[in-house]
Design a protein around this motif. Sequence first.
Motif, mmCIF file in Angstrom:
data_model
loop_
_atom_site.group_PDB
_atom_site.id
_atom_site.type_symbol
_atom_site.label_atom_id
_atom_site.label_comp_id
_atom_site.label_asym_id
_atom_site.label_seq_id
_atom_site.Cartn_x
_atom_site.Cartn_y
_atom_site.Cartn_z
ATOM 1 N N VAL B 274 -3.536 56.583 82.847
ATOM 2 C CA VAL B 274 -2.722 55.536 82.196
ATOM 3 C C VAL B 274 -2.837 54.216 82.971
ATOM 4 C CG1 VAL B 274 -0.297 54.836 81.952
ATOM 5 C CG2 VAL B 274 -1.062 56.982 80.988
ATOM 6 N N VAL B 275 -3.040 54.337 84.277
ATOM 7 C CA VAL B 275 -3.116 53.137 85.120
ATOM 8 C C VAL B 275 -4.321 52.276 84.754
ATOM 9 C CG1 VAL B 275 -3.304 52.326 87.510
ATOM 10 C CG2 VAL B 275 -1.993 54.378 86.994
ATOM 11 N N TRP B 276 -5.426 52.928 84.401
ATOM 12 C CA TRP B 276 -6.655 52.161 84.196
ATOM 13 C C TRP B 276 -7.093 52.059 82.735
ATOM 14 C CZ3 TRP B 276 -6.497 56.350 87.699
ATOM 15 C CH2 TRP B 276 -6.345 55.976 89.040
ATOM 16 N N LEU B 277 -6.817 53.109 81.969
ATOM 17 C CA LEU B 277 -7.427 53.183 80.642
ATOM 18 C C LEU B 277 -6.431 52.899 79.518
ATOM 19 C CD1 LEU B 277 -9.529 56.457 81.117
ATOM 20 C CD2 LEU B 277 -10.286 54.102 81.378
ATOM 21 N N PRO B 278 -6.741 51.939 78.660
ATOM 22 C CA PRO B 278 -5.823 51.649 77.558
ATOM 23 C C PRO B 278 -5.745 52.800 76.549
ATOM 24 C CG PRO B 278 -7.773 50.239 77.467
ATOM 25 C CD PRO B 278 -7.885 51.028 78.720
ATOM 26 N N TRP B 279 -6.780 53.658 76.516
ATOM 27 C CA TRP B 279 -6.773 54.764 75.548
ATOM 28 C C TRP B 279 -6.333 56.089 76.180
ATOM 29 C CZ3 TRP B 279 -10.478 58.078 77.454
ATOM 30 C CH2 TRP B 279 -11.495 57.508 78.223
ATOM 31 N N ALA B 280 -5.667 56.007 77.336
ATOM 32 C CA ALA B 280 -5.253 57.226 78.034
ATOM 33 C C ALA B 280 -4.371 58.129 77.166
ATOM 34 C CB ALA B 280 -4.518 56.864 79.314
ATOM 35 N N HIS B 281 -3.584 57.493 76.274
ATOM 36 C CA HIS B 281 -2.689 58.290 75.438
ATOM 37 C C HIS B 281 -3.457 59.272 74.559
ATOM 38 C CE1 HIS B 281 0.609 55.612 76.580
ATOM 39 N NE2 HIS B 281 1.350 56.647 76.293
#
Lengths: 322, 511
Positions: B274-281
């Motif tokens: 979540v810290v780095w990737l906008p698509w982590a969700h």
Amino acid sequence: MKPLSVFVCLTTLLLGSCAPAPSVSAITPPYVDTGIDPNSWVTIPAGSFPYGQHDHMTDVDYDYEIMVTDVTVEQYANFLNEALATGVISVGEYDVEEGETIRQEEGVGGFHPGDPFDGYKHEEEIQAGQYLYMPFTDGLRLSYEGGVFTALPSYVNHPMTLMTWFGANAYCEFQGGRLPTEIEWEKAARGTEIINGHGLPFPWGEEIHGNNANYYSSFDLFEKMFGKLGNTTPVGFYNGQTYLIGDSSYTTLDSASPYGLYDMGGNVWQWMGDDYPDQHYRYMRGGSFYSYEVDLRVWKNNSAAPTYYSPSVGFRCVQDGD
Amino acid sequence: MQLIKDRFDYLFRSTKGLTLVAIAMVALVTAIWGTLSGPMVEWGVRDITVNLLGLDLVQAEREGRIIMLYHTIAMTIIAIEVYFMTDMLPMKRHEQVTINATITVGYLTALIFGMLFGYFGHNFVFHGLFILGQSLVFFSGILLAAALWPWKKEYLLEADSPYAHTKKGVDLERLAFFVMVIATLLSATFGAVTGSYWGNGHETFLGEDLIRAPHKTALQKAIIGHLHIMLTLVAVALTLIVGRWMKFKGLLHRIAMPLMIVGTIIITAGALSVVWLPWAHTTIYVGSVFVMFAALLFVIFSWDKLIKEGTAHIEKPGFFQKMGALLRDPLKFGPGWQMVFMNFTVSGVGIFMAVKLDEIFRVWPHREERITLTGHWHILASLIATIILFYFADLMGLKGKARKWFGWLVIIMSDLAFASATIFSMKRLFVAESEQQALVNTLMLLMDVGLALVLIALAIFMGWRLYDLFRKDGRWSKELAAEKKTSAQSQIEEQQQRLKELQATLEETSQ
């Protein structure tokens, strides 16, 4: 006795014990004179103050004036009449956008020039156009008959509620002022004093008691009269007075902010003027009679789309100093 | 002296005793600190607690205090899960003793000094000891991972084992536990690194307060990822534990365990990225599907097992006989049911929120959205607690009517409270602010009554066990004797195995 039978008995007992609670729109409180003039303003001098929960020293390098109380129903009714007469506002059907849906609501509205739009995730565009200021809805504390707005007698000195951010902003601009920024509001609420390394958490000091402010389950006068939810209190109610109504009396603590402002904690949330980049939300401060006491801490905020209105949201205005 | 020593041995050297102490600690914290919020404030109980204990409740430090409280409770819950794991999973006796001793000292130190720091003034010695306690809990996790190492020869399964395994015999359930422990250690490290910035650039906050901020700092995102994944991993651990308890095996086990392993890895990677990737969700959703499907397979297995066992004496059982068999033992029916119920009060709400975020929830004021979020995860945490109670009550040998009363009371009353809390958190869907009070009053009452009865059931249970401790030949002494016997047997087996290995080495070297 089987567990199921016990469960059924308990549930029946519980449901049976739930007395109906009156809704806010059905309440008619008695008129209470607080002795505080809602037309008064105070000047907040330039200077730094501890901002936010973590007390960041923040400089406000100009003087500004702020209303001592929230805008009252009577003041807003006067504005509506004047603005209607000058054609600044009109009565009719307005589109209200909520997410992906648009509905029509009857009420008072007017023009808003639109806000900068950054197209950021979850941000909604506020285009130039006609916007609803105040819906004709249940719980409205003023009447509209024969082209004239009149405050309901028992609510004349209560804070104006059920207006959108557009409606609050229009009032302040009509009076030659504007809505306060979050920084301006918080400085006016807590002052500059630092005690034990912290700025004041509440406008009146470090602790909160039921007699300091109108919040959820604070056992204020109207909660005693109308049940736990209560209602708004007249502006400036918590000024140290003892109120005698009928057979009962209620003593308040003087809960003015260091600059002498009332209702900076509780009663109604207050719309702020900030339009932050990458979002369409407008912010509110102060907590309301629906809020738990933690939301009355001066740094807590709330937010909603500018089209939002509620019986627990009001506002006050600021003017730039000379 | 022997009197005290025996009881000390029971409470701090047996799984049942250790679990009893840990649950008593959580119950104590819940009972005292529960008086600081909700209806207890309205009834004036909070003021009594504050004055009686001399609590130092600085308004600006409320969020920090709550975070300390969450951490101390979380450490204790993790300790309970570790006790269960060291008890039910094959490992050497000395490994079990070392892990249990380390985590016990760890969680107690973290709990006592964390609460002292949070609520009795900022003495930084207390904070240091709080960190020390958490470090010990972390260290016990490393020991647990080492003890669980699934590729050890002695833990390989036979080719015809009904439990999921690889072609080489690696026990996939053990691997799932191992992966969960590693993921927990990684996620704890994530939180620890972020927490180390506290007072040095990072400021305390509650995740739900930031939900609408369009730009969050890396520290804020890291903490949000940390808190979500830690609760998820506690739930994964518990699902594996109850699976082991119910002797989950066969075809569904063979499908579920790989799903659980892969899901745990994906969901952890998603939450931390979540810290780095906008698509982590998206990664989190994918991982969640794997984990939740594995849990569903467990529920199907456990209910099928209860029905089959309960109707074994009937040639062709009818629908009601099957239902009777399913509901006969609330403690064993409960874990599966609470997992199903979770879909209505947690997962379902979460998915609905995600789908309708801009259309509904972001139209509401932030405070309303916040209530939904906090309700959502408080319910999940409490559901986890009830499942722990089912296993705990079974472990402690609760039988007969007491078992049924306790089990059903926890299921019905907790679900009543959680259903009411779910409706409360979503109330704006059905009722306007100005009209809500009748509904709010009813829901609050149901929540309070539901939770109060669950706590009373637990209090009676704990009271019974406390009374038992004062009896010379109480249940505790039999449980201690049984545990000593099991321990002795397992040590003999270990020694015999070791002897064989040493003899083999001697033979090999003498040739």
